[in-house]
Design a protein around this motif. Structure first.
Motif, PDB file in Angstrom:
ATOM      1  N   UNK A 156       0.804  -1.230   0.000  1.00 39.55           N
ATOM      2  CA  UNK A 156       0.000   0.000   0.000  1.00 39.55           C
ATOM      3  C   UNK A 156       0.842   1.288   0.000  1.00 39.55           C
ATOM      4  N   UNK A 157       1.926   1.324   0.792  1.00 41.63           N
ATOM      5  CA  UNK A 157       2.731   2.556   0.862  1.00 41.63           C
ATOM      6  C   UNK A 157       3.408   2.836  -0.481  1.00 41.63           C
ATOM      7  N   UNK A 158       4.017   1.812  -1.083  1.00 43.36           N
ATOM      8  CA  UNK A 158       4.723   1.998  -2.357  1.00 43.36           C
ATOM      9  C   UNK A 158       3.761   2.335  -3.487  1.00 43.36           C
ATOM     10  N   UNK A 159       2.593   1.684  -3.498  1.00 41.15           N
ATOM     11  CA  UNK A 159       1.625   1.932  -4.580  1.00 41.15           C
ATOM     12  C   UNK A 159       1.040   3.343  -4.462  1.00 41.15           C
ATOM     13  N   UNK A 160       0.836   3.793  -3.227  1.00 37.46           N
ATOM     14  CA  UNK A 160       0.361   5.166  -3.049  1.00 37.46           C
ATOM     15  C   UNK A 160       1.434   6.151  -3.532  1.00 37.46           C
ATOM     16  N   UNK A 161       2.694   5.879  -3.176  1.00 34.96           N
ATOM     17  CA  UNK A 161       3.788   6.765  -3.616  1.00 34.96           C
ATOM     18  C   UNK A 161       3.851   6.800  -5.143  1.00 34.96           C
ATOM     19  N   UNK A 162       3.688   5.650  -5.785  1.00 32.27           N
ATOM     20  CA  UNK A 162       3.726   5.596  -7.259  1.00 32.27           C
ATOM     21  C   UNK A 162       2.588   6.420  -7.845  1.00 32.27           C
ATOM     22  N   UNK A 163       1.423   6.389  -7.188  1.00 30.26           N
ATOM     23  CA  UNK A 163       0.267   7.159  -7.655  1.00 30.26           C
ATOM     24  C   UNK A 163       0.586   8.658  -7.634  1.00 30.26           C
ATOM     25  N   UNK A 164       1.154   9.113  -6.498  1.00 30.59           N
ATOM     26  CA  UNK A 164       1.438  10.544  -6.332  1.00 30.59           C
ATOM     27  C   UNK A 164       2.503  10.991  -7.339  1.00 30.59           C
ATOM     28  N   UNK A 165       3.558  10.198  -7.469  1.00 28.64           N
ATOM     29  CA  UNK A 165       4.685  10.621  -8.305  1.00 28.64           C
ATOM     30  C   UNK A 165       4.342  10.561  -9.788  1.00 28.64           C
ATOM     31  N   UNK A 166       3.600   9.532 -10.187  1.00 27.34           N
ATOM     32  CA  UNK A 166       3.246   9.466 -11.610  1.00 27.34           C
ATOM     33  C   UNK A 166       2.241  10.574 -11.949  1.00 27.34           C
ATOM     34  N   UNK A 167       1.334  10.892 -10.995  1.00 22.98           N
ATOM     35  CA  UNK A 167       0.373  11.984 -11.235  1.00 22.98           C
ATOM     36  C   UNK A 167       1.111  13.321 -11.366  1.00 22.98           C
ATOM     37  N   UNK A 168       2.288  13.404 -10.744  1.00 24.22           N
ATOM     38  CA  UNK A 168       3.076  14.648 -10.824  1.00 24.22           C
ATOM     39  C   UNK A 168       3.925  14.683 -12.104  1.00 24.22           C
ATOM     40  N   UNK A 169       3.754  13.684 -12.940  1.00 24.62           N
ATOM     41  CA  UNK A 169       4.454  13.690 -14.233  1.00 24.62           C
ATOM     42  C   UNK A 169       5.844  13.073 -14.188  1.00 24.62           C
ATOM     43  N   UNK A 170       6.176  12.423 -13.080  1.00 30.64           N
ATOM     44  CA  UNK A 170       7.505  11.808 -12.997  1.00 30.64           C
ATOM     45  C   UNK A 170       7.478  10.389 -13.585  1.00 30.64           C
ATOM     46  N   UNK A 171       8.602   9.984 -14.135  1.00 28.05           N
ATOM     47  CA  UNK A 171       8.728   8.622 -14.671  1.00 28.05           C
ATOM     48  C   UNK A 171       9.087   7.708 -13.504  1.00 28.05           C
ATOM     49  N   UNK A 172       8.245   6.719 -13.261  1.00 26.93           N
ATOM     50  CA  UNK A 172       8.391   5.888 -12.053  1.00 26.93           C
ATOM     51  C   UNK A 172       8.624   4.421 -12.415  1.00 26.93           C
ATOM     52  N   UNK A 218      23.048  -9.176 -10.489  1.00 25.28           N
ATOM     53  CA  UNK A 218      22.946  -8.008  -9.621  1.00 25.28           C
ATOM     54  C   UNK A 218      22.866  -6.774 -10.524  1.00 25.28           C
ATOM     55  N   UNK A 219      21.750  -6.065 -10.468  1.00 22.43           N
ATOM     56  CA  UNK A 219      21.526  -4.953 -11.397  1.00 22.43           C
ATOM     57  C   UNK A 219      21.547  -3.626 -10.662  1.00 22.43           C
ATOM     58  N   UNK A 220      22.218  -2.653 -11.266  1.00 29.33           N
ATOM     59  CA  UNK A 220      22.214  -1.294 -10.710  1.00 29.33           C
ATOM     60  C   UNK A 220      21.142  -0.503 -11.455  1.00 29.33           C
ATOM     61  N   UNK A 221      20.332   0.226 -10.729  1.00 27.48           N
ATOM     62  CA  UNK A 221      19.315   1.059 -11.398  1.00 27.48           C
ATOM     63  C   UNK A 221      19.626   2.519 -11.092  1.00 27.48           C
ATOM     64  N   UNK A 222      20.237   3.212 -12.046  1.00 25.83           N
ATOM     65  CA  UNK A 222      20.682   4.575 -11.735  1.00 25.83           C
ATOM     66  C   UNK A 222      19.528   5.586 -11.718  1.00 25.83           C
ATOM     67  N   UNK A 223      18.652   5.402 -10.775  1.00 28.36           N
ATOM     68  CA  UNK A 223      17.509   6.314 -10.630  1.00 28.36           C
ATOM     69  C   UNK A 223      18.003   7.627 -10.041  1.00 28.36           C
ATOM     70  N   UNK A 224      17.239   8.703 -10.297  1.00 31.78           N
ATOM     71  CA  UNK A 224      17.702   9.967  -9.730  1.00 31.78           C
ATOM     72  C   UNK A 224      17.366  10.057  -8.249  1.00 31.78           C
ATOM     73  N   UNK A 225      16.399   9.273  -7.817  1.00 35.48           N
ATOM     74  CA  UNK A 225      16.130   9.233  -6.382  1.00 35.48           C
ATOM     75  C   UNK A 225      15.338   7.953  -6.039  1.00 35.48           C
ATOM     76  N   UNK A 226      15.227   7.664  -4.717  1.00 36.27           N
ATOM     77  CA  UNK A 226      14.726   6.359  -4.300  1.00 36.27           C
ATOM     78  C   UNK A 226      13.709   6.513  -3.162  1.00 36.27           C
ATOM     79  N   UNK A 227      12.626   5.744  -3.243  1.00 36.16           N
ATOM     80  CA  UNK A 227      11.663   5.691  -2.139  1.00 36.16           C
ATOM     81  C   UNK A 227      11.495   4.229  -1.739  1.00 36.16           C
ATOM     82  N   UNK A 228      11.793   3.942  -0.477  1.00 34.06           N
ATOM     83  CA  UNK A 228      11.692   2.568   0.025  1.00 34.06           C
ATOM     84  C   UNK A 228      10.395   2.402   0.805  1.00 34.06           C
ATOM     85  N   UNK A 229       9.646   1.354   0.461  1.00 40.75           N
ATOM     86  CA  UNK A 229       8.394   1.044   1.178  1.00 40.75           C
ATOM     87  C   UNK A 229       8.356  -0.471   1.363  1.00 40.75           C
ATOM     88  N   UNK A 230       9.288  -0.956   2.198  1.00 40.37           N
ATOM     89  CA  UNK A 230       9.581  -2.400   2.255  1.00 40.37           C
ATOM     90  C   UNK A 230       8.801  -3.159   3.323  1.00 40.37           C
TER      91      UNK A 230
END
Ligand SMILES: Cc1cc2nc3c(=O)[nH]c(=O)nc-3n(C[C@H](O)[C@H](O)[C@H](O)COP(=O)(O)OP(=O)(O)OC[C@H]3O[C@@H](n4cnc5c(N)ncnc54)[C@H](O)[C@@H]3O)c2cc1C
Length: 414
Positions: free
Chosen positions: A14-30, A153-165
């Protein structure tokens, strides 16, 4: 994986999916990652028991359910309240209703369908889901590292990170708390995980266990310290389960730290006063009835309650009306332990609040935000857990958005 224009979220609860909702609605690539092969495993488990999504009580009362963290949750819920959660669900086409206890549930729709609607909406807005990707910490360059199903082992060079583990109960749902060592290694202070909203262990006699396991004690009142809760309690092989037991389990857990066994007190006849029972018992000495019959006829004591009295009290105590009445109203049950963390509905412990700023960004890892049950808070059942996960997901995503804005401004300034 080469894309440092994207935001990475880890944890499809729930926490990660809510964060994805907010960030994608703000036009960010998630991009959103999860160690499991699908999203929302614990959310689906919560759905099996009715999916109590939030509570309708006034927010001033609501925040007190978060105990010592009430002040923090006052701010968190001001950003995304129970009403906001219901409005957001309505927008997704999920109506909710308030049950008789004030708890809020989805109307005519089950958890798997809600999850499906949410994932489809996120996918349509461009969110990319990566399942079977276990977050493993950071690369030398500071980007998130994932162990993929292939073993790579994959590196994902994202510009920022949100953990909801998530927390550390029900590890089969993916919330196994194994991330804790990765963050501790970065100097982040975590409180050890502890069971919350869990059953309690009692060393029943073999006779009692074999005859009454699986039977309910109806409408009893439980007391522990200065806390109390009432409702139906289930007798199990190992002790007690049920709503009122979960409500008191945190207080009991803390008492058990000091003393084992700790005492739980049961009022087996909460609708009758001690005086009334004493009056009814005045005829006990003259009665030819067995005690079980006498109790059934005079105070309607039915079900396993009488056998519980016999399990706990000595035969001498049961012969004395005044003592018996006292026991009925205040029966001391010795509790040996809480049930294990893996079985608990939720967990206490995790990242402590002093480790994050008001936007839930880790002080020691700027640009890394955290949300949901991985933070050190606990609350009773009643919709407070899901609300806490959704609201912290919302707050962390808004914080991340602000932080990216600031970063962009400072780059322009340079
Ligand atoms: C039996 C049961 C009934 C419940 N009923 C209710 C209820 O009715 N109402 C209520 O409010 N709450 C209920 N809850 C609690 C609620 O489900 C949780 O509080 C909520 O799911 C927490 O959300 P979260 O997003 O913080 O974490 P989670 O839902 O636990 O999600 C965390 C996600 O992170 C992933 N993950 C973990 N580690 C890694 C890693 N290293 N790499 C990649 N991914 C990782 C996991 O696979 C998981 O998908 C219930 C829980 C249980 C167990």
């Amino acid at each position: 994986m080469q894309n440092d224009t994207r935001v990475a979220i880890v944890g499809c609860g729930p926490a990660g999916l809510m964060a994805a909702t907010v960030l994608s609605a703000a036009g960010l690539a998630v991009d959103i990652f999860d160690a499991k092969g699908s999203a929302g495993c614990k959310f689906l488990i919560a759905g099996r028991g009715g999916l109590n999504i939030t509570h309708s009580e006034p927010v001033e009362t609501f925040v007190n359910r978060y105990g010592d963290n009430a002040g923090i949750f006052k701010k968190i819920l001001a950003g995304f309240s129970p009403d906001d959660l219901r409005a957001w669900l309505r927008k997704l086409g999920v109506e909710t209703f308030v049950g008789s206890s004030g708890r809020v549930f989805p109307k005519e729709i089950k958890a798997p369908d809600i999850l499906k609607i949410l994932i489809e909406a996120l996918s349509r807005s461009g969110v990319v889901f990566h399942y079977r990707h276990r977050w493993q910490g950071f690369s030398q360059a500071g980007f998130p590292l994932f162990l993929a199903e292939s073993g790579e082992l994959l590196e994902f060079p994202a510009k920022t990170l949100l953990l909801a583990l998530g927390g550390a109960s029900w590890p089969q749902t993916g919330s196994d708390g194994s991330w804790a060592t990765l963050l501790s290694a970065k100097g982040i202070h975590l409180e050890p995980f502890r069971p919350a909203n869990c059953g309690l262990e009692v060393a029943w006699s073999e006779h009692f266990r074999s005859r009454f396991s699986g039977k309910p004690l109806k409408n009893v009142l439980l007391r522990c310290g200065d806390q109390q809760a009432n409702g139906d309690v289930m007798i199990t092989d190992y002790g007690l389960e049920g709503g009122p037991v979960y409500t008191l389990s945190s207080v009991m857990r803390e008492l058990l730290k000091k003393n084992s066994p700790a005492s739980l007190f049961l009022d087996l006849k909460r609708d009758l006063s001690l005086e009334y029972i004493l009056e009814k018992f005045s005829a006990y000495g003259r009665s030819k009835e067995s005690l079980a019959n006498f109790l059934r006829k005079t105070i309607h004591l039915t079900g396993p309650a009488y056998s519980l009295l016999r399990e706990i009290c000595s035969p001498e105590e049961l012969k004395k009306p005044a003592v018996l009445a006292g026991q009925l109203k205040n029966l001391r049950i010795p509790i040996n332990n809480t049930r294990p963390l893996a079985e608990a509905i939720s967990s206490a412990g995790g990242i402590t609040f002093p480790e994050v700023n008001d936007d839930l960004m880790l002080h020691k890892l700027p640009g890394v935000f955290v949300a949901g049950e991985m933070l050190d808070w606990e609350a009773p059942t009643g919709g407070y857990l899901l609300q806490g996960a959704f609201s912290t997901g919302y707050l962390a995503a808004q914080g991340l958005r602000k932080w990216l804005g600031k970063q962009a401004n400072s780059l322009q300034g340079n």
